[in-house]
Scaffold this motif. Structure first.
Motif, PDB file in Angstrom:
ATOM      1  N   ILE A 302       0.857  -1.186   0.000  1.00  0.00           N
ATOM      2  CA  ILE A 302       0.000   0.000   0.000  1.00  0.00           C
ATOM      3  C   ILE A 302       0.892   1.234   0.000  1.00  0.00           C
ATOM      4  CG2 ILE A 302      -1.756   1.299   1.258  1.00  0.00           C
ATOM      5  CD1 ILE A 302      -2.658  -1.326   2.502  1.00  0.00           C
ATOM      6  N   THR A 303       0.559   2.178  -0.874  1.00  0.00           N
ATOM      7  CA  THR A 303       1.299   3.438  -0.902  1.00  0.00           C
ATOM      8  C   THR A 303       0.609   4.427   0.020  1.00  0.00           C
ATOM      9  OG1 THR A 303       2.023   3.060  -3.171  1.00  0.00           O
ATOM     10  CG2 THR A 303       2.129   5.315  -2.340  1.00  0.00           C
ATOM     11  N   TYR A 304       1.353   4.884   1.025  1.00  0.00           N
ATOM     12  CA  TYR A 304       0.817   5.865   1.959  1.00  0.00           C
ATOM     13  C   TYR A 304       1.320   7.250   1.565  1.00  0.00           C
ATOM     14  CZ  TYR A 304      -0.624   2.032   4.996  1.00  0.00           C
ATOM     15  OH  TYR A 304      -1.220   0.915   5.509  1.00  0.00           O
ATOM     16  N   ALA A 305       0.442   8.210   1.552  1.00  0.00           N
ATOM     17  CA  ALA A 305       0.817   9.564   1.171  1.00  0.00           C
ATOM     18  C   ALA A 305      -0.185  10.536   1.773  1.00  0.00           C
ATOM     19  CB  ALA A 305       0.873   9.709  -0.339  1.00  0.00           C
ATOM     20  N   THR A 312       3.556   9.614  -9.483  1.00  0.00           N
ATOM     21  CA  THR A 312       4.001   9.402 -10.861  1.00  0.00           C
ATOM     22  C   THR A 312       3.145   8.417 -11.636  1.00  0.00           C
ATOM     23  OG1 THR A 312       5.540   7.712 -10.084  1.00  0.00           O
ATOM     24  CG2 THR A 312       6.397   9.959 -10.287  1.00  0.00           C
ATOM     25  N   ALA A 313       2.542   7.445 -10.946  1.00  0.00           N
ATOM     26  CA  ALA A 313       1.778   6.406 -11.654  1.00  0.00           C
ATOM     27  C   ALA A 313       0.309   6.824 -11.729  1.00  0.00           C
ATOM     28  CB  ALA A 313       1.921   5.066 -10.956  1.00  0.00           C
ATOM     29  N   GLU A 314      -0.042   7.439 -12.822  1.00  0.00           N
ATOM     30  CA  GLU A 314      -1.392   7.957 -12.999  1.00  0.00           C
ATOM     31  C   GLU A 314      -2.432   6.850 -12.843  1.00  0.00           C
ATOM     32  OE1 GLU A 314      -3.858  11.383 -13.917  1.00  0.00           O
ATOM     33  OE2 GLU A 314      -1.737  11.141 -13.422  1.00  0.00           O
ATOM     34  N   GLY A 331      -0.613  13.955 -11.591  1.00  0.00           N
ATOM     35  CA  GLY A 331       0.656  14.125 -10.887  1.00  0.00           C
ATOM     36  C   GLY A 331       0.542  14.395  -9.411  1.00  0.00           C
ATOM     37  N   ASN A 332      -0.672  14.319  -8.837  1.00  0.00           N
ATOM     38  CA  ASN A 332      -0.855  14.557  -7.405  1.00  0.00           C
ATOM     39  C   ASN A 332      -1.763  13.497  -6.812  1.00  0.00           C
ATOM     40  OD1 ASN A 332       0.459  17.302  -6.826  1.00  0.00           O
ATOM     41  ND2 ASN A 332      -0.851  17.786  -8.570  1.00  0.00           N
TER      42      ASN A 332
END
Length: 424
Positions: A302-305, A312-314, A331-332
């Motif tokens: 899981i990508t946490y942000a 980067t990965a649309e 991009g966000n």
């Protein structure tokens, strides 16, 4: 009176007899020398065997001290008393205390030294005792971490006097016997050698060196090390082990795994092996991290942000640290639930459309999708006389609804406005 006839020898006979006597004498001398040499050789071999046997006594004791060390390792780290077989020894560094137990205490603790001599039996080691020294390393580790958990334990057991040959000049070291002992003790054997400054104990292979624990640091002291760093101990992973075991296959763990290192997501992992996994945190929340491209990233799939962070990965999905779903858009990272249509409502001429609240990385926008009215043509509404409408929304989100000629439409004419939150 007649003289008896005496045998007479010729000059040649007397010479031959002399040679025979000389040969016999030389043979006796050579035989004696060979006998002495054989006796000395036999005595030397006996000395070698006795020296090796004496070294095995030291080696057996060393193994028993290491066994005890395995069992009470955490207590020694924490500075606690140690207990085994109903025998308790208070913590301390003096002989008879936990960091320097005696042979008699090992016997009472049931460590298999029953009947083992508490001393030596070879030459100058006759009736010798033993010096035991254990220490926690590095210095100060016992106070630098909880219960001394950062400490390693190392031990050294030595004869309490140097090995000398009483038949040699006073003060000379029995180097031949020490060499035999080193062979028997292996990589963990060591001795204080002639000419070594400070009387240091040097490992038999020259790969380790420790201070001489015998008073006066004399030359010729034989020792064996144990504990952290010793050859036998190297086969085991230990508490606070700093080595990488480099296992070549899977490792199954029956209970929980506690990884102490604490890294932070998105910080540098320069110098670490690519793919290394550690326990870390992201915005104060615990998470597995892996070293990828020189940076610690989340390692649980899981990508946490945070909303608004770059990505980067649309079209990929992530999650905030509070469990809100994110999507990578333009991009966000944006909150998935806040993306797209936020409201749809009718507004008359001169009205102001409420601006939706959009999260980080999102920008509000609005469009007019339709215009409607209950009465298109009427004498009281000149703007309707053309039979068509025009509608627009300005930068201040104000609504204008007019007829084709620009005359404001009546109150019954409205515009359907759709408001959005779109990626910035």
């Amino acid at each position: 009176m007649a003289r008896a006839n005496m045998p007479r020898f010729s000059t040649g006979q007397r010479t031959q007899r002399g040679y025979l006597m000389l040969s016999l004498s030389l043979a006796l001398i050579i035989s004696s020398l060979l006998a002495v040499q054989a006796w000395r050789q036999e005595r030397r071999q006996d000395d070698h065997k006795t020296a090796e046997a004496q070294a095995l006594v030291l080696k057996n004791l060393r193994n028993n001290y290491e066994t005890l060390l395995y069992e009470v390792y955490t207590d020694l780290q924490a500075g606690n008393a140690i207990t085994r077989n109903g025998v308790t020894i208070p913590f301390g560094f003096a002989p008879g205390q936990a960091m320097a137990p005696t042979v008699a205490q090992l016997e009472a603790m049931g460590l298999g030294v029953n009947g083992m001599a508490n001393g030596g039996s070879y030459k100058s080691l006759l009736d010798a005792g033993f010096v035991v020294r254990q220490e926690r390393i590095p210095a100060g580790c016992e106070t630098a971490s909880l219960n001394g958990s950062e400490c390693q334990i190392t031990g050294l057991i030595c004869f309490d006097r140097p090995l000398r040959d009483p038949k040699t000049p006073v003060g000379s070291v029995d180097g031949e016997a020490i060499g035999r002992m080193m062979l028997a003790l292996g990589a963990d054997g060591g001795a204080s050698l002639t000419g070594v400054a400070g009387g240091q104990i040097i490992g038999s292979q020259g790969d380790w060196e420790v201070p001489n624990p015998v008073a006066g640091s004399p030359e010729g002291v034989v020792c064996s090390r144990y504990g952290f760093g010793s050859s036998l101990f190297m086969n085991f992973l230990r508490v606070r082990d700093s080595r990488d075991p480099q296992f070549q296959n899977n490792v199954t763990i029956a209970r929980g795994l506690h990884v102490q290192e604490n890294a932070t997501v998105n910080t540098s992992c320069a110098g670490r092996t690519e793919g290394t996994a550690v326990w870390g945190e992201s915005n104060g929340n615990p998470v597995w991290l892996r070293c990828e491209g020189g940076t610690w990233v989340t390692g649980n799939g899981i990508t946490y942000a945070n909303a608004g962070d770059t990505c980067t990965a649309e079209g990929t999905f992530g999650m905030t640290h509070t469990g809100v779903q994110l999507v990578c858009s333009a991009g966000n990272w944006v909150i998935a639930d806040n993306k797209g249509l936020r409201a749809a409502a009718y507004y008359g001429h001169g009205s102001t459309v409420p601006v939706p609240t959009c999260g980080p990385g999102m920008t509000p926008s609005a469009v007019i999708s339709a215009v409607s009215a209950s009465n298109i043509i009427g004498i009281n509404n000149a703007g309707n006389n053309t039979g068509s409408f025009q509608a627009s929304i300005n930068a201040s989100w104000g609504i204008t609804v007019t007829g084709a000629d620009g005359t404001p439409a009546g109150n019954s004419a409205t515009a359907l406005v759709l408001s959005f939150c779109n990626p910035s």
